[in-house]
Each structure stands twice: as C-alpha cells, then as structure tokens.
Design an enzyme around this catalytic site. Structure first.
Site, PDB file in Angstrom:
ATOM      1  CG  ASN A   1      -0.450  -0.514   2.435  1.00 34.54           C
ATOM      2  OD1 ASN A   1       0.730  -0.309   2.736  1.00 34.54           O
ATOM      3  ND2 ASN A   1      -1.271  -1.192   3.213  1.00 34.54           N
TER       4      ASN A   1
ATOM      5  NE  ARG B   1      11.418  -9.687   3.867  1.00 34.02           N
ATOM      6  CZ  ARG B   1      11.519  -8.454   4.310  1.00 34.02           C
ATOM      7  NH1 ARG B   1      10.487  -7.879   4.908  1.00 34.02           N
ATOM      8  NH2 ARG B   1      12.636  -7.769   4.171  1.00 34.02           N
TER       9      ARG B   1
ATOM     10  N   GLY C   1       4.194  -9.270   9.978  1.00 36.70           N
ATOM     11  CA  GLY C   1       2.882  -8.777   9.571  1.00 36.70           C
ATOM     12  C   GLY C   1       2.575  -7.348   9.943  1.00 36.70           C
ATOM     13  NE  ARG C   2       3.927  -3.060   7.287  1.00 42.36           N
ATOM     14  CZ  ARG C   2       3.998  -2.200   6.288  1.00 42.36           C
ATOM     15  NH1 ARG C   2       4.978  -1.330   6.225  1.00 42.36           N
ATOM     16  NH2 ARG C   2       3.083  -2.202   5.333  1.00 42.36           N
TER      17      ARG C   2
ATOM     18  CB  THR D   1       2.340  -6.968   0.862  1.00 42.08           C
ATOM     19  OG1 THR D   1       2.588  -7.029   2.261  1.00 42.08           O
ATOM     20  CG2 THR D   1       0.838  -7.096   0.631  1.00 42.08           C
TER      21      THR D   1
ATOM     22  CG  ASP E   1       3.222  -7.337   6.017  1.00 39.81           C
ATOM     23  OD1 ASP E   1       3.827  -8.320   6.480  1.00 39.81           O
ATOM     24  OD2 ASP E   1       3.715  -6.194   5.977  1.00 39.81           O
TER      25      ASP E   1
ATOM     26  CD  GLU F   1       6.450  -7.716  12.505  1.00 41.11           C
ATOM     27  OE1 GLU F   1       7.646  -7.964  12.754  1.00 41.11           O
ATOM     28  OE2 GLU F   1       6.051  -7.279  11.399  1.00 41.11           O
TER      29      GLU F   1
END
Length: 384
Positions: free
Chosen positions: A105, A286, A179-180, A133, A135, A234
């Site tokens: 994004n 990843r 994954g923020r 991504t 995520d 995380e």
C-alpha cells in the site's frame, strides 16, 4: 518508441520475481525493446540508476521463478512532495513512457501520487500498480501475491514446531510472526491444525492484547498439557494502542518491532514460574523458495503479466486486483481497480475470522486461506 520502467518497493517476497518474470515476458511479446529496472527501488529511480532488462537470456529469465527477494532490488525510500516533480522531470528526460510499480500500500501511494504529478505537469505517462506483500494488507483485493507463500511457511513451520514440542512437552514456546499491524501471516499458523498438529493459542494485532488474559489462557492449558505452542504477531498492542514491546527503531512507515516472542516467554517464566522459550523466523518467513506456494507463484506471474499488458494498452492509474469467486473449487478473477483505493489503506483480518475467545481462528478463515498455500501440508501424527 515505448520505454518501460519497472520499480519494486518495500519488503521482498518469495514470488516477487515471478511478477517481474510475468511483466518482462509480456513486454517482450509487445516487442518492447527498452525495458528498464530501477536498481533498488525508488532510490534507483531518483538516482537514474537503471538495469537493462531487455537483454536477459531465457534461462536467467526463467530463474526468476525460483529466486526469492527481488533481482532488481527494492527500497523503502520515502518520497517527499518536492521529489515528485523531480521524478517527473527524470521520466521526461529519459524518455520513459510506461511505468510498473510493484509493492504494497505504500508503493501504491507513491504510484498514485506519481501519476497525479505527471498529470499536473502535462506529461502523458502510463503508470500501473502490481500488488505485492507478505503482510496481505493491501485494501480491496481479496489477497496479495506473496502472502500465500508466507502463509505456507508459517503453517508448516508451526506444524513442525508443534511436533517437536509434543515430543518433549516441557515448556511453553512462543513463535513470533511477521505482519506489522495486521495478523494475516500469524493467522495462517492455524492451518497447521489441518495436518494434525496445530498451535494452542494465536494472538493477532486486530485485537487489543490483554496480558492477564494471555497468562490466564496459558495457565488454563497447563492444567491439561505440559507443552504449549503460542503464535503471536510482531504488532501486538495494548488497549491504548501502544505496542506491548517498544519498537527498536522507527523510520517513517518502517518499524523494527521489539522482540514480542521473547517478552511473552519471559512473562510466562516470571509470572507463572514455568519454563518458556521464544522463536522468531523473521526474514526466513518471506525468503523461502522451499515453501513457495505454486498457487502464489502463478498468481504473482499473472498480475505482473496483466499489469504490463494493461499499461501498454493505455490503462493508467490502476492496480491489478484479485476477486474471489469460489473457495472450493478455488476460483478467482483479475480486474483493474483505481490505485487510489489502495493508497495507504490497510486491510485487516475481519472479526468474523477470529474465534470467540480471541486467541485463535475459526473455520471461516481456514476456508479462505487454504487454497492460497497450494498443495496440502504433509500429514503428521503423534501417539502420545
């Protein structure tokens, strides 16, 4: 003469190069001779540091499909408002007519702003976004290429971890997932249950983290079993929105999170007096070609191809998106959406995918996620 520039942005994935493969192959079918890659993302574009992608051999082009990361490099280069005009002038100077921007994004935000800057300047450049991504937080699209492989890695790694802990059930093990601010990768660990060995507790950042509830969940399980596996995002945060562990470093949107798994394991040791340890696959989650989902790779190649075809046919200011038509049998369709809809809008795990206790996922999520990881996970068994 048409000249195509490809820019990668943000974190790599196991299938980002598959999108690059799809885009280059499509450009060659359109007989585009000038295909450039920005070396190390927007930083390379700003510095006019380009890689010639038009002369890549067929063998090296095919090797992209089994290479993680990005063969042309990426960056988290933060574009400020004044730099967009400089970018427009760089594009004009180098005779670039078409641009593909592959990322999440944040990259779609840059894509939309660059398109607007070109329009304001009166430069007729065609710009298209390619989603990417691990995520899975790009808005609108059903899912993003990169996620399926990261989800497979998480599901199988947790499955293997659960087999180990069940074999020697003497501690609580907390595994931390990437994954923020969203819990899609963390949630994928629930698929390990399909193969017979799954995690006991899963905590997503979509819900406020309650330390007392976490300790209560663990305590309750310890009355039934000696070995426990916890998967935690995380990005876990408290009720006030602050992270449960202070980030190590922040720069713009880039956050280097504190060690959540170590923090939770230490809580178990200190508050419950029970042996605990932490695990953190981090970037391995990843970067694994071994765990690459074939479904993910094909879709990554497809969005790269479709984006290139669309931009060369005159489309601009769009992003290729995926619409789910059916879970079983798995069926999707690709379409173009306005890139503005993806600009800095995060897509979170819906509440209807999370169990009533807030510490796991339900069958709704699993039905959605299963097709993305490709072939079934290996079956595992325990007699104890």
């Amino acid at each position: 003469m048409k000249k195509l520039l490809i820019i990668h942005g943000g974190g790599p994935t196991p299938v980002l190069n598959a999108s690059l493969f799809g885009a280059i192959k499509a450009a060659k079918r359109f007989n585009i001779k000038n295909i450039l890659g920005a070396r190390n993302g927007m930083q390379g574009a700003v510095d006019e540091d380009f890689i010639n992608l038009g002369d890549i051999s067929s063998e090296n082009l095919s090797n992209l499909l089994t290479t993680p990361g990005t063969a042309i490099g990426s960056s988290r280069y933060p574009m400020n408002e004044s730099e967009y005009l400089n970018m427009v002038k760089m594009i004009e100077k180098n005779g670039i007519s078409h641009i593909l921007m592959n990322g999440g994004n944040g990259t779609m935000d840059t894509c939309g702003k660059l398109k607007a800057a070109c329009d304001d300047y009166g430069l007729n450049i065609k710009i298209m976004g390619i989603p990417k991504t691990v995520d899975n937080d790009i808005a609108v699209t059903d899912h993003s290429p990169g996620y399926g492989s990261a989800a497979r890695y998480m599901a199988q790694s947790v499955q293997e971890l659960c087999a180990d802990v069940k074999s020697l059930p003497i501690h609580v093990v907390v595994l931390e997932a990437l994954g923020r601010n969203v819990g899609w990768v963390t949630a994928a660990s629930s698929l390990a249950e399909d193969a017979g060995l799954g995690p006991d507790l899963i905590y997503l950042p979509e819900l406020d983290f309650d330390e007392d509830k976490f300790l209560g969940d663990v305590t309750n399980l310890l009355t039934k079993k000696k070995g426990i596996v916890v998967v935690a995002s995380e990005g876990l945060h408290k009720k006030d929105g602050s992270p449960i562990v202070e980030p190590i470093f922040k720069s713009g949107r880039a956050t280097y999170f504190g060690d959540v798994s170590s923090h939770l394991a230490n809580l178990v040791v200190k508050k419950l007096g029970y042996k605990a340890r932490s695990e953190k696959p981090g970037l391995l989650g990843r970067a694994s070609i071994q765990m690459q989902s074939q479904v993910d790779r094909q879709e990554a190649e497809d969005v790269g191809r479709i984006a290139c075809e669309a931009v060369l046919e005159g489309e601009s200011g769009k992003m290729v998106a995926i619409r789910r038509k059916s879970n079983d049998p798995y069926e999707i369709e690709y379409y173009l959406m306005d890139v503005e809809k993806a600009m800095m809008h995060e897509r979170k795990v819906p509440m209807e995918y999370i169990n009533a206790q807030g510490n796991g996922l339900n069958e709704n999520f699993k039905k959605w996620c299963r097709p993305l990881i490709g072939v079934d996970l290996p079956k595992m068994i325990a007699f104890n």
